[in-house]
Design a protein around this motif. Structure first.
Motif, PDB file in Angstrom:
ATOM      1  N   LEU A   1       0.830  -1.216   0.000  1.00 51.54           N
ATOM      2  CA  LEU A   1       0.000   0.000   0.000  1.00 51.54           C
ATOM      3  C   LEU A   1       0.858   1.257   0.000  1.00 51.54           C
ATOM      4  CD1 LEU A   1      -2.923  -0.838   2.465  1.00 51.54           C
ATOM      5  CD2 LEU A   1      -2.904  -0.982  -0.040  1.00 51.54           C
ATOM      6  N   ARG A   2       2.008   1.218   0.671  1.00 46.07           N
ATOM      7  CA  ARG A   2       2.885   2.398   0.720  1.00 46.07           C
ATOM      8  C   ARG A   2       3.452   2.746  -0.646  1.00 46.07           C
ATOM      9  NH1 ARG A   2       4.491  -0.276   5.290  1.00 46.07           N
ATOM     10  NH2 ARG A   2       3.614   0.683   7.162  1.00 46.07           N
ATOM     11  N   THR A   3       3.546   1.792  -1.553  1.00 43.51           N
ATOM     12  CA  THR A   3       4.124   2.046  -2.873  1.00 43.51           C
ATOM     13  C   THR A   3       3.078   2.431  -3.912  1.00 43.51           C
ATOM     14  OG1 THR A   3       4.005  -0.270  -3.567  1.00 43.51           O
ATOM     15  CG2 THR A   3       6.021   0.443  -2.407  1.00 43.51           C
ATOM     16  N   HIS A   4       1.836   2.602  -3.494  1.00 42.82           N
ATOM     17  CA  HIS A   4       0.760   2.968  -4.413  1.00 42.82           C
ATOM     18  C   HIS A   4       0.041   4.208  -3.906  1.00 42.82           C
ATOM     19  CE1 HIS A   4       1.717  -1.111  -5.549  1.00 42.82           C
ATOM     20  NE2 HIS A   4       1.119  -0.867  -6.705  1.00 42.82           N
ATOM     21  N   GLU A   5      -0.813   4.771  -4.743  1.00 51.96           N
ATOM     22  CA  GLU A   5      -1.557   5.958  -4.349  1.00 51.96           C
ATOM     23  C   GLU A   5      -2.988   5.960  -4.859  1.00 51.96           C
ATOM     24  OE1 GLU A   5      -0.284   9.669  -6.283  1.00 51.96           O
ATOM     25  OE2 GLU A   5       1.020   8.435  -7.543  1.00 51.96           O
ATOM     26  N   PHE A   6      -3.423   4.881  -5.467  1.00 54.51           N
ATOM     27  CA  PHE A   6      -4.753   4.824  -6.069  1.00 54.51           C
ATOM     28  C   PHE A   6      -5.415   3.506  -5.700  1.00 54.51           C
ATOM     29  CE2 PHE A   6      -7.591   3.790  -9.620  1.00 54.51           C
ATOM     30  CZ  PHE A   6      -8.347   4.950  -9.675  1.00 54.51           C
ATOM     31  N   GLY A   7      -6.615   3.575  -5.193  1.00 55.95           N
ATOM     32  CA  GLY A   7      -7.344   2.361  -4.814  1.00 55.95           C
ATOM     33  C   GLY A   7      -8.832   2.555  -4.965  1.00 55.95           C
ATOM     34  N   ARG A   8      -9.590   1.616  -4.434  1.00 52.15           N
ATOM     35  CA  ARG A   8     -11.049   1.673  -4.507  1.00 52.15           C
ATOM     36  C   ARG A   8     -11.642   1.587  -3.117  1.00 52.15           C
ATOM     37  NH1 ARG A   8      -8.824  -1.100  -7.169  1.00 52.15           N
ATOM     38  NH2 ARG A   8      -8.565  -1.657  -9.282  1.00 52.15           N
ATOM     39  N   LEU A   9     -12.579   2.466  -2.844  1.00 49.79           N
ATOM     40  CA  LEU A   9     -13.273   2.513  -1.568  1.00 49.79           C
ATOM     41  C   LEU A   9     -14.677   1.967  -1.739  1.00 49.79           C
ATOM     42  CD1 LEU A   9     -13.411   3.631   1.404  1.00 49.79           C
ATOM     43  CD2 LEU A   9     -14.444   5.681   0.376  1.00 49.79           C
ATOM     44  N   ALA A  10     -15.037   0.992  -0.918  1.00 47.28           N
ATOM     45  CA  ALA A  10     -16.409   0.454  -0.906  1.00 47.28           C
ATOM     46  C   ALA A  10     -17.082   0.969   0.363  1.00 47.28           C
ATOM     47  CB  ALA A  10     -16.387  -1.072  -0.921  1.00 47.28           C
ATOM     48  N   PHE A  11     -18.282   1.510   0.190  1.00 47.20           N
ATOM     49  CA  PHE A  11     -19.015   2.068   1.323  1.00 47.20           C
ATOM     50  C   PHE A  11     -20.509   1.842   1.129  1.00 47.20           C
ATOM     51  CE2 PHE A  11     -18.518   5.345  -1.838  1.00 47.20           C
ATOM     52  CZ  PHE A  11     -19.741   6.010  -1.877  1.00 47.20           C
ATOM     53  N   HIS A  12     -21.245   1.966   2.216  1.00 48.96           N
ATOM     54  CA  HIS A  12     -22.694   1.807   2.190  1.00 48.96           C
ATOM     55  C   HIS A  12     -23.346   3.166   1.970  1.00 48.96           C
ATOM     56  CE1 HIS A  12     -22.449  -2.266   3.893  1.00 48.96           C
ATOM     57  NE2 HIS A  12     -21.442  -1.771   4.602  1.00 48.96           N
ATOM     58  N   LEU A  13     -24.419   3.175   1.174  1.00 50.28           N
ATOM     59  CA  LEU A  13     -25.188   4.394   0.971  1.00 50.28           C
ATOM     60  C   LEU A  13     -26.636   4.012   0.716  1.00 50.28           C
ATOM     61  CD1 LEU A  13     -25.220   7.490   0.655  1.00 50.28           C
ATOM     62  CD2 LEU A  13     -24.753   7.142  -1.784  1.00 50.28           C
ATOM     63  N   VAL A  14     -27.485   4.335   1.630  1.00 51.25           N
ATOM     64  CA  VAL A  14     -28.920   4.108   1.538  1.00 51.25           C
ATOM     65  C   VAL A  14     -29.221   2.657   1.139  1.00 51.25           C
ATOM     66  CG1 VAL A  14     -31.110   5.074   0.694  1.00 51.25           C
ATOM     67  CG2 VAL A  14     -29.092   6.523   0.795  1.00 51.25           C
ATOM     68  N   GLY A  15     -28.676   1.735   1.902  1.00 54.88           N
ATOM     69  CA  GLY A  15     -28.963   0.324   1.682  1.00 54.88           C
ATOM     70  C   GLY A  15     -28.263  -0.323   0.508  1.00 54.88           C
ATOM     71  N   GLU A  16     -27.370   0.377  -0.145  1.00 60.60           N
ATOM     72  CA  GLU A  16     -26.621  -0.174  -1.266  1.00 60.60           C
ATOM     73  C   GLU A  16     -25.123  -0.070  -0.977  1.00 60.60           C
ATOM     74  OE1 GLU A  16     -29.541   1.130  -4.938  1.00 60.60           O
ATOM     75  OE2 GLU A  16     -27.758   2.311  -4.560  1.00 60.60           O
ATOM     76  N   VAL A  17     -24.348  -0.909  -1.621  1.00 64.10           N
ATOM     77  CA  VAL A  17     -22.895  -0.819  -1.528  1.00 64.10           C
ATOM     78  C   VAL A  17     -22.405  -0.079  -2.767  1.00 64.10           C
ATOM     79  CG1 VAL A  17     -20.730  -2.097  -1.446  1.00 64.10           C
ATOM     80  CG2 VAL A  17     -22.728  -2.943  -0.200  1.00 64.10           C
ATOM     81  N   HIS A  18     -21.569   0.916  -2.549  1.00 69.19           N
ATOM     82  CA  HIS A  18     -20.994   1.700  -3.640  1.00 69.19           C
ATOM     83  C   HIS A  18     -19.490   1.486  -3.663  1.00 69.19           C
ATOM     84  CE1 HIS A  18     -24.509   4.364  -4.621  1.00 69.19           C
ATOM     85  NE2 HIS A  18     -24.927   3.698  -3.554  1.00 69.19           N
ATOM     86  N   LEU A  19     -18.917   1.641  -4.838  1.00 67.74           N
ATOM     87  CA  LEU A  19     -17.483   1.472  -5.035  1.00 67.74           C
ATOM     88  C   LEU A  19     -16.982   2.661  -5.830  1.00 67.74           C
ATOM     89  CD1 LEU A  19     -15.164  -0.599  -4.621  1.00 67.74           C
ATOM     90  CD2 LEU A  19     -15.732  -1.495  -6.868  1.00 67.74           C
ATOM     91  N   THR A  20     -15.947   3.314  -5.326  1.00 68.27           N
ATOM     92  CA  THR A  20     -15.444   4.498  -6.008  1.00 68.27           C
ATOM     93  C   THR A  20     -13.923   4.544  -5.944  1.00 68.27           C
ATOM     94  OG1 THR A  20     -15.688   6.904  -6.172  1.00 68.27           O
ATOM     95  CG2 THR A  20     -15.619   5.977  -3.964  1.00 68.27           C
ATOM     96  N   PRO A  21     -13.282   5.038  -6.998  1.00 68.24           N
ATOM     97  CA  PRO A  21     -11.822   5.179  -6.952  1.00 68.24           C
ATOM     98  C   PRO A  21     -11.427   6.375  -6.096  1.00 68.24           C
ATOM     99  CG  PRO A  21     -12.666   5.986  -9.043  1.00 68.24           C
ATOM    100  CD  PRO A  21     -13.844   5.432  -8.286  1.00 68.24           C
ATOM    101  N   ILE A  22     -10.326   6.237  -5.383  1.00 77.34           N
ATOM    102  CA  ILE A  22      -9.776   7.354  -4.612  1.00 77.34           C
ATOM    103  C   ILE A  22      -8.254   7.319  -4.684  1.00 77.34           C
ATOM    104  CG2 ILE A  22     -11.714   7.498  -2.979  1.00 77.34           C
ATOM    105  CD1 ILE A  22      -9.877   6.146  -0.877  1.00 77.34           C
TER     106      ILE A  22
END
Length: 142
Positions: free
Chosen positions: A19-40
């Protein structure tokens, strides 16, 4: 198990090192009963993941339900690596938000992002895979 196992479990320190050698990943989170996935884009502060965001669905989601997952993957040649973290996100305010001043976390696009979020990691797991991808050998030359 055979010594030829193509799946290699990474020690937690190896996963953090990846993880220290990278800077881009994907965040999975809950939003109104759904799971969302977004790059960060992110940086590490010790063993927590820090990113910046703006008002919107991502911030609303991690504020309403802080349970998140985060993943970084890479394929280089005949090897793939994947690290997954699970933890709790929280916004950093006041003096705590100044952590971004000493971290290499900056927006990749020119949009305002003034909210600092940290993921306190409860669990980290990593795998490295020796790829065979036989279909690549079957492609016509040229």
């Amino acid at each position: 198990m055979s010594d030829q196992n193509p799946v290699h479990v990474l020690h937690p320190e190896e996963s953090w090192g990846f993880l220290r050698t990278h800077e881009f990943g994907r965040l999975a989170f809950h939003l109104v009963g759904e799971v969302h996935l977004t790059p960060i884009n992110y940086a590490l502060d010790g063993e927590r993941i820090v990113f910046m965001t703006a008002e919107g669905s991502k911030l609303f989601g991690v504020t309403a339900n802080p349970d998140v997952a985060f993943e970084v993957d890479e394929i280089v040649g005949e090897r793939a690596t994947s690290v997954i973290c699970r933890g709790r996100a929280r916004t950093l305010e006041g003096q705590a938000a100044y952590v971004v001043e000493r971290l290499p976390v900056r927006p990749w696009i020119d949009t305002p992002k003034s909210v600092v979020v940290a993921i306190e990691v409860d669990e980290i797991s990593g795998r490295r895979f020796d790829l065979t991808r036989p279909w690549l050998r079957d492609l016509p030359a040229g």
